[in-house]
Design a protein around this motif. Structure first.
Motif, short mmCIF file in Angstrom:
data_model
loop_
_atom_site.label_atom_id
_atom_site.label_comp_id
_atom_site.label_asym_id
_atom_site.label_seq_id
_atom_site.Cartn_x
_atom_site.Cartn_y
_atom_site.Cartn_z
N LEU A 105 0.82 -1.21 0.00
CA LEU A 105 0.00 0.00 0.00
C LEU A 105 0.85 1.26 0.00
N ALA A 106 2.05 1.19 0.59
CA ALA A 106 2.90 2.38 0.69
C ALA A 106 3.31 2.89 -0.69
N VAL A 107 3.52 1.99 -1.63
CA VAL A 107 3.89 2.42 -2.99
C VAL A 107 2.77 3.26 -3.59
N VAL A 108 1.53 2.82 -3.41
CA VAL A 108 0.38 3.54 -3.96
C VAL A 108 0.20 4.89 -3.27
N THR A 109 0.24 4.89 -1.94
CA THR A 109 -0.01 6.15 -1.21
C THR A 109 1.06 7.20 -1.50
N ASN A 110 2.34 6.79 -1.56
CA ASN A 110 3.39 7.77 -1.83
C ASN A 110 3.32 8.29 -3.26
N ILE A 145 2.62 12.33 -4.04
CA ILE A 145 3.42 13.15 -4.96
C ILE A 145 2.56 13.68 -6.10
N ALA A 146 1.64 12.84 -6.58
CA ALA A 146 0.83 13.25 -7.74
C ALA A 146 -0.25 14.24 -7.36
N SER A 170 1.15 16.97 -3.43
CA SER A 170 2.20 17.96 -3.68
C SER A 170 1.93 18.68 -5.00
N ASP A 171 2.73 19.69 -5.27
CA ASP A 171 2.60 20.47 -6.50
C ASP A 171 3.69 20.12 -7.51
N MET A 172 4.32 18.97 -7.34
CA MET A 172 5.44 18.63 -8.21
C MET A 172 5.00 18.43 -9.65
N ILE A 173 3.91 17.70 -9.87
CA ILE A 173 3.47 17.42 -11.24
C ILE A 173 3.00 18.70 -11.94
N PRO A 174 2.16 19.56 -11.32
CA PRO A 174 1.80 20.82 -11.99
C PRO A 174 3.01 21.68 -12.32
N ARG A 175 4.03 21.68 -11.44
CA ARG A 175 5.22 22.48 -11.72
C ARG A 175 5.99 21.92 -12.91
N LYS A 188 -0.46 13.33 -13.97
CA LYS A 188 -0.56 12.68 -12.65
C LYS A 188 -0.86 11.20 -12.79
N LEU A 189 -1.82 10.86 -13.64
CA LEU A 189 -2.16 9.45 -13.82
C LEU A 189 -0.99 8.68 -14.41
N ALA A 190 -0.32 9.28 -15.40
CA ALA A 190 0.85 8.62 -16.01
C ALA A 190 1.95 8.42 -14.98
N PHE A 191 2.17 9.44 -14.12
CA PHE A 191 3.20 9.32 -13.10
C PHE A 191 2.90 8.18 -12.14
N ILE A 192 1.65 8.08 -11.68
CA ILE A 192 1.27 7.02 -10.73
C ILE A 192 1.49 5.65 -11.35
#
Length: 901
Positions: A725-730, A734-735, A738-743, A825-829
């Motif tokens: 579950l930790a892989v999914v939640t982290n 991030i997606a 946080s604001d990493m993907i929009p940036r 975001k979806l692609a990153f996940i």
């Protein structure tokens, strides 16, 4: 019938013989006393040896102590109740003697109402029950050569001095069989069964001896006698004081050595003497400290990487362009934000969030992404290497085949076995406590009860959310914010901050209160479920408690990470929760900093609360007990009475220690993307936790009954589930949090043509592109703020979203930037999950669960066992059969041989 003279303490094997004439009263009294002397324990005065572990004869070792209050000195109960209690106790003790145990009673030195019954198991009893319990005992010393590790020179610096605690000699072992007694490694009968094994055998007997029969149902076991108050305590003895060596030359003073070399705070950087811990406390406690030490050592790597990511964020925060824009008076100072609630909230300036945006740059950086990926791999390495270490301990501590051979049925289960069923495998009748239909009903009831309490937790979380929504209005009215305001406090104390902190504190209090209630409920549900063995019982209770704790501790974090600020609409058409409360919005920098605050409060508050509950309370209770004892008397106090005044360990043993650490493991792995320093805090806490738990067990609690344990039980699959579950939640933190993907989307796509106006990729203009525009004339009456338009001729305000501006043909609808961000975001996940899961699969495949060295040891032990216990018997049989065959052949030869003339 002369049976009337027989006292109730007569055991069931003593039969009453009918007589023709009644006995005289004097003869009846004489015979009763003779029977009492045979079947009831003898009394002895204390011999003024405070560290003695033996009966008054100095020969028979005390393996267990039972404590009860003299019924003749009780004044709180009715006389009939006192007689019933005394009768049950006498029957129980007489049955103990009938089972071969030897008892000696001594009155308390400090309190004349207390009687201490010392229990000793003779050699014959130990041998008989060791065979019944399939206890593994030494056959011969281990003759396999061990290779020294390349890191031995380094680890030797942190080991316990071998001159103080000598390494335990390794043996090949096998389940004890009395008929093969000569094959076992017996140098001294008095030390062949160590004190831990002796107390385990005696406790096994104590748990199965009857004390009454009611309605043809037998009542037995020391646990029920303790629950009903017939006995006040039952425990094995510590072998010495933890402060000094024992004055008895026959005592090894292992408790003192454990305190000095393991539990003392000065040993915080030393490795634990696990074999010595296992020898004194048993495998169950030993494997807990082995797991905790292994987990703590693995946290060192995670903490180093986490600190590196944190320092990277600190070093790069000055280059955080979007934070500079928020704090810039010419950019953020000119941005007027829309109210975040109805009516009472007013317009506010973006520069108010300057301080929080600077802090957010530390945690919401590229280093966080690297750390989240690393932790997904770290948790797999931790679990795989622990499996290898656990396999080594299973062999070294003789628990490889424990579940199949040694574990006994719980007495509570045996007492309910009234239904007869046919065993499909043996085709024989066996007794079970309930039918298939009854089992189904019990499971349905237990499952429904667990889900009810989980729903209750969810209801409490909803209550916290309602509090957040309603109190935000209050704080917004109290903490009025003005664009021209220069008060320092407004930089830190905003309505969002005040709401978040108070809600976190209330959530923590609710969590602690519900924990206390549910603990008792979970035990009641598991008792009603009636598991067959102690392992089944603990695994069932573990699953129930963790499900509850998971929802209790993590639900508020999941809400902030994945739900808060996600469904808010826009100022002209806000979304209302329960049709009344307007949904919360995140800070313009996102909810990541609020999630970090929530984690810090819950984890920090939980650690403080647990230390108070687990360490301070037993210490205070023992301190009060010692003070009261000192004021009553200055007499010499025996070892059994000193141990009686310590705190009982409780029925669940180290269950709560495991639960505390696994909850911490969840915080370290599930939400680590929001707080890279979590492994460092966990490392510091665990280094203290090991010594605090050791100090608590060694100094504040009675000695536990040793128990076998093959592994850490249901906690292993729970941690594996958390790791997945930790892989999914982290990835989702991030997606979405946080604001990493929009940036990144802005940097690579929307900062340059055709969407942007910059000639090269840059982060300049990011804040302006992520804040949509709203025309204040489009406010509905229900949400229009009370405050007048005091900011001049401006007719618009800004809000956090990706929507078209007013006047556009698709005004207030999501723009192209929004859909690019969602796709990214979806692609990153998907990419992050598949990459980490693939690496986890490779690691799990490459690292075997059992090392080759351990496999060799297991094969060698099986070979030695086969040779000593079976092949020698075959040789004897062959030799005996050969002699018989020779006699037969001689007889045949003589029959066919011609007679001498």
């Amino acid at each position: 019938m002369a049976c009337k003279f027989l006292d109730r303490c007569i055991v069931r094997e003593w039969f009453c013989i009918p007589m023709l004439l009644p006995l005289p009263k004097a003869n009846m009294l004489f015979l009763k006393n003779k029977i009492r002397s045979k079947f009831c324990c003898s009394y002895a005065d204390f011999d003024d040896k405070p560290d003695s572990l033996f009966f008054n004869d100095g020969q028979r070792r005390i393996d267990f102590v039972l404590v009860y209050e003299d019924e003749s000195k009780k004044m709180t109960h009715k006389r009939s109740d006192r007689k019933k209690q005394k009768r049950k106790r006498q029957v129980y003790e007489s049955n103990l003697i009938n089972n071969g145990l030897q008892l000696e009673a001594t009155r308390s030195v400090l309190d004349e109402k207390l009687i201490f019954v010392k229990v000793h198991a003779p050699w014959e009893v130990l041998c008989m029950y060791a065979e019944v319990m399939h206890i593994k005992l030494p056959l011969q010393p281990n003759d396999l050569k061990t290779r020294d590790s390349a890191f031995n020179w380094f680890s030797r610096l942190f080991r316990v001095d071998e001159n103080i605690i000598k390494p335990e000699q390794e043996f090949f072992t096998a389940p004890f069989q009395k008929e093969h007694l000569s094959n076992f490694y017996i140098q001294d009968k008095d030390t062949f069964f160590n004190p831990a094994t002796r107390s385990r055998i005696v406790h096994f007997i104590l748990s199965r001896v009857e004390y009454a029969t009611k309605n043809n149902v037998k009542k037995f076991g020391i646990n029920k006698l303790l629950d009903t108050g017939i006995y006040k305590a039952a425990f094995p003895l510590h072998d010495s004081s933890f402060r000094h060596l024992s004055t008895d030359p026959d005592c090894p003073s292992e408790r003192y050595l454990l305190y000095r070399e393991w539990a003392h705070p000065k040993n915080i950087f030393k490795l634990q003497p696990l074999d010595f811990i296992r020898k004194y406390y048993g495998e169950k406690i030993g494997i807990y400290f082995a797991w905790l030490g292994f987990y703590t050592n693995m946290l060192i790597v995670a903490a180093v990487v986490g600190v590196g990511c944190f320092l990277y964020g600190c070093l790069t925060k000055d280059n955080c362009t979007w934070s500079q824009e928020v704090c810039d008076p010419n950019i953020g100072g000119n941005i007027i934000m829309c109210p975040q609630c109805d009516k009472v909230c007013t317009y506010w300036n973006l520069t108010i969030t300057c301080e929080s945006s600077k802090k957010l740059c530390i945690f919401d950086s590229f280093g966080t992404l690297v750390f989240a990926v690393f932790m997904g791999i770290w948790v797999t390495l931790f679990l795989e290497f622990w499996k290898r270490r656990q396999a080594e301990l299973e062999y070294e501590w003789d628990t490889v085949e424990y579940l199949e051979q040694e574990e006994q049925v719980r007495p509570e289960y045996e007492a309910r076995c009234t239904h007869v069923v046919m065993n499909e495998i043996t085709q024989q009748e066996e007794h079970v406590p309930y039918t298939a239909c009854g089992k189904c009903i019990r499971m349905t009831f237990c499952t429904s009860a667990v889900f009810f309490w989980i729903l209750l937790i969810i209801a409490s979380v909803i209550g916290i959310i309602v509090y957040r929504l309603s109190v935000f209005l209050v704080f917004s009215a109290m903490l009025s914010q003005h664009i021209s305001g220069t008060e320092t406090i407004l930089k830190y104390l905003t309505p969002q901050t005040a709401t978040s902190v108070t809600a976190s504190l209330i959530s923590f209090i609710v969590i602690m209160v519900l924990n206390v209630i549910y603990e008792k409920v979970a035990i009641l549900i598991t008792d009603f479920e009636l598991p067959r063995t102690q392992t089944d019982y603990e695994n069932s209770l573990t699953t129930k408690m963790f499900l509850f704790q998971f929802v209790n501790y993590y639900s508020s974090c999941f809400y902030i990470a994945f739900f808060k600020g996600r469904f808010v609409g826009h100022p002209g058409n806000p979304v209302y929760w329960l049709g009344k409360y307007r949904n919360e919005e995140c800070d313009p920098g996102g909810c990541l900093l609020e999630l970090t605050t929530q984690l810090a409060i819950i984890v920090g508050g939980k650690a403080i609360w647990n230390n108070i509950q687990e360490v301070l309370l037993p210490w205070v209770k023992n301190l009060i007990g010692r003070y009261c004892a000192a004021t009553r008397s200055e007499k010499v106090v025996p070892r059994w009475e000193q141990d009686y005044h310590l705190q009982p360990i409780g029925k669940l043993g180290l269950f709560y220690e495991y639960l505390e650490m696994v909850i911490q493991f969840g915080f370290v792995t599930l939400f680590v993307a929001s707080f890279p320093l979590a492994p460092l805090l966990a490392l510091i806490n665990n280094m203290l936790e090991i010594r605090l738990d050791a100090w608590k067990l060694t100094t504040q609690f009675r000695r536990m009954v040793t128990q076998k344990a093959q592994d850490i039980g249901a906690w292993q699959p729970i941690m594996q589930g958390i790791a997945i579950l930790a892989v999914v939640t982290n990835a989702m933190i991030i997606a979405f949090t946080s604001d990493m993907i929009p940036r990144l989307v802005y940097y690579w796509s929307f900062s340059v043509p055709p969407y942007g106006s910059h000639s090269s990729h840059t982060m300049k203009g990011y804040i302006n592109s992520t804040l949509s525009v709203f025309n204040i004339s489009d406010f509905k009456n229900a949400s229009k703020p009370f405050s007048p338009s005091w900011f001049g001729n401006q007719t618009t305000c800004r809000y956090r979203d990706f929507r078209y501006p007013p006047g556009h043909q698709h005004q207030y609808e999501h723009n192209i930037y929004y859909w690019h961000v969602i796709a990214a975001k979806l692609a990153f996940i998907i990419v992050m999950e598949h990459v980490i899961y693939f690496v986890k699969f490779i690691i799990s495949y490459v690292i075997p669960d059992v090392s080759q060295k351990t496999k060799s040891k297991v094969k060698r032990e099986k070979y030695v066992t086969q040779k000593l216990l079976h092949e020698n018997d075959l040789k004897v049989v062959k030799k005996t059969m050969g002699k018989i065959a020779d006699k037969i052949f001689k007889g045949v030869d003589s029959a066919f041989r011609p007679k001498a003339e």
